[in-house]
Scaffold this motif. Structure first.
Motif, PDB file in Angstrom:
ATOM      1  N   THR A  15     -62.468  33.890  50.503  1.00  0.00           N
ATOM      2  CA  THR A  15     -61.923  34.634  49.361  1.00  0.00           C
ATOM      3  C   THR A  15     -62.341  36.093  49.426  1.00  0.00           C
ATOM      4  O   THR A  15     -61.541  36.999  49.180  1.00  0.00           O
ATOM      5  CB  THR A  15     -62.397  34.014  48.034  1.00  0.00           C
ATOM      6  OG1 THR A  15     -61.968  32.651  47.963  1.00  0.00           O
ATOM      7  CG2 THR A  15     -61.823  34.785  46.850  1.00  0.00           C
ATOM      8  N   GLN A  16     -63.617  36.340  49.800  1.00  0.00           N
ATOM      9  CA  GLN A  16     -64.117  37.712  49.898  1.00  0.00           C
ATOM     10  C   GLN A  16     -63.408  38.460  51.011  1.00  0.00           C
ATOM     11  O   GLN A  16     -63.076  39.643  50.863  1.00  0.00           O
ATOM     12  CB  GLN A  16     -65.627  37.701  50.148  1.00  0.00           C
ATOM     13  CG  GLN A  16     -66.256  39.096  50.142  1.00  0.00           C
ATOM     14  CD  GLN A  16     -66.040  39.827  48.832  1.00  0.00           C
ATOM     15  OE1 GLN A  16     -66.317  39.289  47.758  1.00  0.00           O
ATOM     16  NE2 GLN A  16     -65.521  41.048  48.893  1.00  0.00           N
ATOM     17  N   GLU A  17     -63.161  37.779  52.144  1.00  0.00           N
ATOM     18  CA  GLU A  17     -62.443  38.404  53.257  1.00  0.00           C
ATOM     19  C   GLU A  17     -61.055  38.846  52.814  1.00  0.00           C
ATOM     20  O   GLU A  17     -60.600  39.941  53.144  1.00  0.00           O
ATOM     21  CB  GLU A  17     -62.333  37.440  54.428  1.00  0.00           C
ATOM     22  CG  GLU A  17     -63.630  37.244  55.201  1.00  0.00           C
ATOM     23  CD  GLU A  17     -63.444  36.313  56.381  1.00  0.00           C
ATOM     24  OE1 GLU A  17     -62.347  35.723  56.503  1.00  0.00           O
ATOM     25  OE2 GLU A  17     -64.388  36.162  57.171  1.00  0.00           O
ATOM     26  N   LEU A  18     -60.373  38.002  52.059  1.00  0.00           N
ATOM     27  CA  LEU A  18     -59.034  38.339  51.575  1.00  0.00           C
ATOM     28  C   LEU A  18     -59.091  39.498  50.584  1.00  0.00           C
ATOM     29  O   LEU A  18     -58.267  40.415  50.635  1.00  0.00           O
ATOM     30  CB  LEU A  18     -58.384  37.105  50.929  1.00  0.00           C
ATOM     31  CG  LEU A  18     -57.967  35.985  51.885  1.00  0.00           C
ATOM     32  CD1 LEU A  18     -57.565  34.743  51.120  1.00  0.00           C
ATOM     33  CD2 LEU A  18     -56.812  36.445  52.768  1.00  0.00           C
ATOM     34  N   GLU A  19     -60.070  39.463  49.681  1.00  0.00           N
ATOM     35  CA  GLU A  19     -60.208  40.541  48.695  1.00  0.00           C
ATOM     36  C   GLU A  19     -60.476  41.875  49.379  1.00  0.00           C
ATOM     37  O   GLU A  19     -60.014  42.920  48.921  1.00  0.00           O
ATOM     38  CB  GLU A  19     -61.341  40.216  47.718  1.00  0.00           C
ATOM     39  CG  GLU A  19     -61.053  39.066  46.776  1.00  0.00           C
ATOM     40  CD  GLU A  19     -59.938  39.376  45.795  1.00  0.00           C
ATOM     41  OE1 GLU A  19     -59.712  40.564  45.509  1.00  0.00           O
ATOM     42  OE2 GLU A  19     -59.283  38.429  45.323  1.00  0.00           O
ATOM     43  N   ASP A  20     -61.211  41.850  50.495  1.00  0.00           N
ATOM     44  CA  ASP A  20     -61.531  43.082  51.214  1.00  0.00           C
ATOM     45  C   ASP A  20     -60.285  43.755  51.789  1.00  0.00           C
ATOM     46  O   ASP A  20     -60.295  44.962  52.059  1.00  0.00           O
ATOM     47  CB  ASP A  20     -62.518  42.795  52.348  1.00  0.00           C
ATOM     48  CG  ASP A  20     -63.921  42.487  51.834  1.00  0.00           C
ATOM     49  OD1 ASP A  20     -64.188  42.782  50.652  1.00  0.00           O
ATOM     50  OD2 ASP A  20     -64.737  41.947  52.605  1.00  0.00           O
ATOM     51  N   LEU A  21     -59.211  42.997  51.972  1.00  0.00           N
ATOM     52  CA  LEU A  21     -57.979  43.572  52.507  1.00  0.00           C
ATOM     53  C   LEU A  21     -57.384  44.604  51.555  1.00  0.00           C
ATOM     54  O   LEU A  21     -56.664  45.515  51.990  1.00  0.00           O
ATOM     55  CB  LEU A  21     -56.950  42.469  52.779  1.00  0.00           C
ATOM     56  CG  LEU A  21     -57.346  41.381  53.786  1.00  0.00           C
ATOM     57  CD1 LEU A  21     -56.208  40.385  53.968  1.00  0.00           C
ATOM     58  CD2 LEU A  21     -57.729  41.991  55.134  1.00  0.00           C
ATOM     59  N   ASN A  22     -57.688  44.472  50.262  1.00  0.00           N
ATOM     60  CA  ASN A  22     -57.139  45.395  49.270  1.00  0.00           C
ATOM     61  C   ASN A  22     -57.688  46.813  49.410  1.00  0.00           C
ATOM     62  O   ASN A  22     -57.164  47.749  48.813  1.00  0.00           O
ATOM     63  CB  ASN A  22     -57.448  44.886  47.854  1.00  0.00           C
ATOM     64  CG  ASN A  22     -56.653  43.646  47.507  1.00  0.00           C
ATOM     65  OD1 ASN A  22     -55.525  43.466  47.957  1.00  0.00           O
ATOM     66  ND2 ASN A  22     -57.248  42.767  46.708  1.00  0.00           N
ATOM     67  N   TYR A  23     -58.747  46.997  50.188  1.00  0.00           N
ATOM     68  CA  TYR A  23     -59.331  48.325  50.384  1.00  0.00           C
ATOM     69  C   TYR A  23     -58.562  49.141  51.423  1.00  0.00           C
ATOM     70  O   TYR A  23     -58.848  50.319  51.615  1.00  0.00           O
ATOM     71  CB  TYR A  23     -60.790  48.208  50.830  1.00  0.00           C
ATOM     72  CG  TYR A  23     -61.724  47.754  49.737  1.00  0.00           C
ATOM     73  CD1 TYR A  23     -62.299  48.659  48.844  1.00  0.00           C
ATOM     74  CD2 TYR A  23     -62.034  46.409  49.588  1.00  0.00           C
ATOM     75  CE1 TYR A  23     -63.149  48.237  47.837  1.00  0.00           C
ATOM     76  CE2 TYR A  23     -62.891  45.976  48.583  1.00  0.00           C
ATOM     77  CZ  TYR A  23     -63.437  46.897  47.709  1.00  0.00           C
ATOM     78  OH  TYR A  23     -64.280  46.468  46.715  1.00  0.00           O
ATOM     79  N   GLU A  56     -52.720  43.833  47.283  1.00  0.00           N
ATOM     80  CA  GLU A  56     -52.341  45.041  46.548  1.00  0.00           C
ATOM     81  C   GLU A  56     -53.396  46.113  46.821  1.00  0.00           C
ATOM     82  O   GLU A  56     -54.571  45.944  46.465  1.00  0.00           O
ATOM     83  CB  GLU A  56     -52.248  44.765  45.046  1.00  0.00           C
ATOM     84  CG  GLU A  56     -51.744  45.970  44.256  1.00  0.00           C
ATOM     85  CD  GLU A  56     -51.585  45.657  42.785  1.00  0.00           C
ATOM     86  OE1 GLU A  56     -51.161  46.554  42.040  1.00  0.00           O
ATOM     87  OE2 GLU A  56     -51.879  44.521  42.370  1.00  0.00           O
ATOM     88  N   TYR A  57     -52.996  47.184  47.459  1.00  0.00           N
ATOM     89  CA  TYR A  57     -53.935  48.261  47.780  1.00  0.00           C
ATOM     90  C   TYR A  57     -54.536  48.819  46.498  1.00  0.00           C
ATOM     91  O   TYR A  57     -53.817  49.220  45.579  1.00  0.00           O
ATOM     92  CB  TYR A  57     -53.209  49.359  48.557  1.00  0.00           C
ATOM     93  CG  TYR A  57     -54.063  50.566  48.859  1.00  0.00           C
ATOM     94  CD1 TYR A  57     -55.282  50.425  49.529  1.00  0.00           C
ATOM     95  CD2 TYR A  57     -53.652  51.840  48.486  1.00  0.00           C
ATOM     96  CE1 TYR A  57     -56.072  51.532  49.807  1.00  0.00           C
ATOM     97  CE2 TYR A  57     -54.432  52.950  48.766  1.00  0.00           C
ATOM     98  CZ  TYR A  57     -55.647  52.785  49.422  1.00  0.00           C
ATOM     99  OH  TYR A  57     -56.426  53.883  49.698  1.00  0.00           O
ATOM    100  N   ASN A  58     -55.872  48.849  46.414  1.00  0.00           N
ATOM    101  CA  ASN A  58     -56.526  49.244  45.169  1.00  0.00           C
ATOM    102  C   ASN A  58     -56.919  50.720  45.112  1.00  0.00           C
ATOM    103  O   ASN A  58     -57.478  51.179  44.119  1.00  0.00           O
ATOM    104  CB  ASN A  58     -57.775  48.383  44.920  1.00  0.00           C
ATOM    105  CG  ASN A  58     -58.788  48.441  46.051  1.00  0.00           C
ATOM    106  OD1 ASN A  58     -58.853  49.426  46.790  1.00  0.00           O
ATOM    107  ND2 ASN A  58     -59.563  47.375  46.209  1.00  0.00           N
ATOM    108  N   GLY A  59     -56.647  51.479  46.198  1.00  0.00           N
ATOM    109  CA  GLY A  59     -56.904  52.918  46.176  1.00  0.00           C
ATOM    110  C   GLY A  59     -58.353  53.316  46.347  1.00  0.00           C
ATOM    111  O   GLY A  59     -58.681  54.499  46.338  1.00  0.00           O
ATOM    112  N   LYS A  60     -59.253  52.335  46.517  1.00  0.00           N
ATOM    113  CA  LYS A  60     -60.685  52.659  46.639  1.00  0.00           C
ATOM    114  C   LYS A  60     -61.045  53.169  48.029  1.00  0.00           C
ATOM    115  O   LYS A  60     -62.172  53.575  48.264  1.00  0.00           O
ATOM    116  CB  LYS A  60     -61.519  51.429  46.285  1.00  0.00           C
ATOM    117  CG  LYS A  60     -61.391  51.029  44.815  1.00  0.00           C
ATOM    118  CD  LYS A  60     -62.277  49.853  44.477  1.00  0.00           C
ATOM    119  CE  LYS A  60     -62.155  49.490  43.013  1.00  0.00           C
ATOM    120  NZ  LYS A  60     -63.013  48.339  42.647  1.00  0.00           N
ATOM    121  N   ASN A  61     -60.084  53.136  48.933  1.00  0.00           N
ATOM    122  CA  ASN A  61     -60.305  53.695  50.268  1.00  0.00           C
ATOM    123  C   ASN A  61     -59.409  54.915  50.463  1.00  0.00           C
ATOM    124  O   ASN A  61     -59.030  55.267  51.558  1.00  0.00           O
ATOM    125  CB  ASN A  61     -59.974  52.634  51.318  1.00  0.00           C
ATOM    126  CG  ASN A  61     -60.420  53.055  52.713  1.00  0.00           C
ATOM    127  OD1 ASN A  61     -61.229  53.939  52.877  1.00  0.00           O
ATOM    128  ND2 ASN A  61     -59.849  52.415  53.717  1.00  0.00           N
TER     129      ASN A  61
END
Length: 273
Positions: free
Chosen positions: A25-33, A151-156
């Motif tokens: 789940t964390q790996e997938l969430e990291d894709l949003n960065y 969904e790209y979260n804009g934090k990168n």
């Protein structure tokens, strides 16, 4: 005593399974960065560019999951040009190339700009035909992404002010094109013109990054065509990602993977003038 041992084993297995799911789940969430995914035109196990349309299919499957993708031979947006860390870089590895293997296994890997693995998934297929097996295994490897809403979260995000300063100090230096002049002239001569598809008229014109296909009646941009370093042509639109061949009659034959039918299909744009 035996019951206690079985219970203990069950609890350990449950904890271990929970930890694995949390990691996935964390790996997938990291894709949003990450804002983009860059896909190579040729993986290490391939003997030629876009062999079996595996690279085009990779791009298509990422697009299906709402990622913004670029082949490594395509022109990139300015923010990615100055900051490659906005992107994930895709790799596909084949672990079973023998005809006698029981199945085909592909590994889909996404790395960041520092070569750190952000996401990894495996896909398998028991099909014997190489092309069908690779496609089947690759689609299987994308299964975890289908249940994840990227969904790209804009934090990168890239510092726009820094980008403007760098752009003024050091304009983008264009790399010399690897295609020979004679090949470029031949492609330009053959591609530019008017075509017909399903009773609609389209025109192809030259742009800096390659060629653009436009609906003549609506002026809507429908697809982009790029020349690769191996003198082949890539055809990319919202729905089709594949390779393009100019036949002897001057018509354009596009070979692509149809996600609806699950098969490789062809579409032909017929030369009008």
């Amino acid at each position: 005593m035996k019951k206690i041992s079985l219970l203990l084993i069950g609890l350990i297995a449950m904890v271990f399974s929970t930890q694995i799911k949390a990691q996935e789940t964390q790996e997938l969430e990291d894709l949003n960065y990450f804002k983009y995914v860059v896909i190579p035109i040729q993986y290490q196990f391939q003997s030629e560019e876009n062999e079996f349309l595996i690279n085009s299919l990779t791009k298509h499957l990422f697009n299906e999951e709402n990622f913004t993708t670029y082949m490594d031979v395509e022109s990139k947006p300015k923010d990615l040009t100055f900051n490659r860390c906005l992107a994930l870089f895709a790799e596909v590895k084949s672990e079973s190339e023998s005809f006698f293997s029981l199945n085909t296994r592909l590994e889909l890997i996404l790395k960041d700009c520092n070569n750190k693995v952000i996401f990894k998934s495996e896909g398998r297929s028991k099909l014997k035909d190489y092309k069908e097996a690779y496609h089947d295994a690759l689609k299987d490897a994308f299964t975890p992404l289908q249940s994840f809403n990227y969904e790209y979260n804009g934090k990168n995000s890239y510092d726009s002010s820094k980008f403007e300063e760098e752009e003024q100090k050091s304009p983008i230096q264009k790399e010399p094109k690897k295609e020979t002049k004679s090949f470029e002239e031949t492609v330009k001569e053959k591609l530019i013109g008017t075509y017909s598809l399903f009773n609609e008229e389209y025109s192809i014109s030259k742009i800096e990054a390659g060629y653009i296909l436009t609906n003549t009646a609506t002026a809507e941009k429908k697809a982009f065509i790029n020349v690769t370093s191996n003198n082949s042509l890539l055809f990319n639109s919202d729905t089709i990602n594949g390779t393009l061949v100019i036949n002897d009659d001057g018509d354009l034959e596009v070979e692509y993977f149809n996600n609806a039918s699950g098969k490789v299909e062809k579409a032909t744009l017929y030369r009008v003038e």
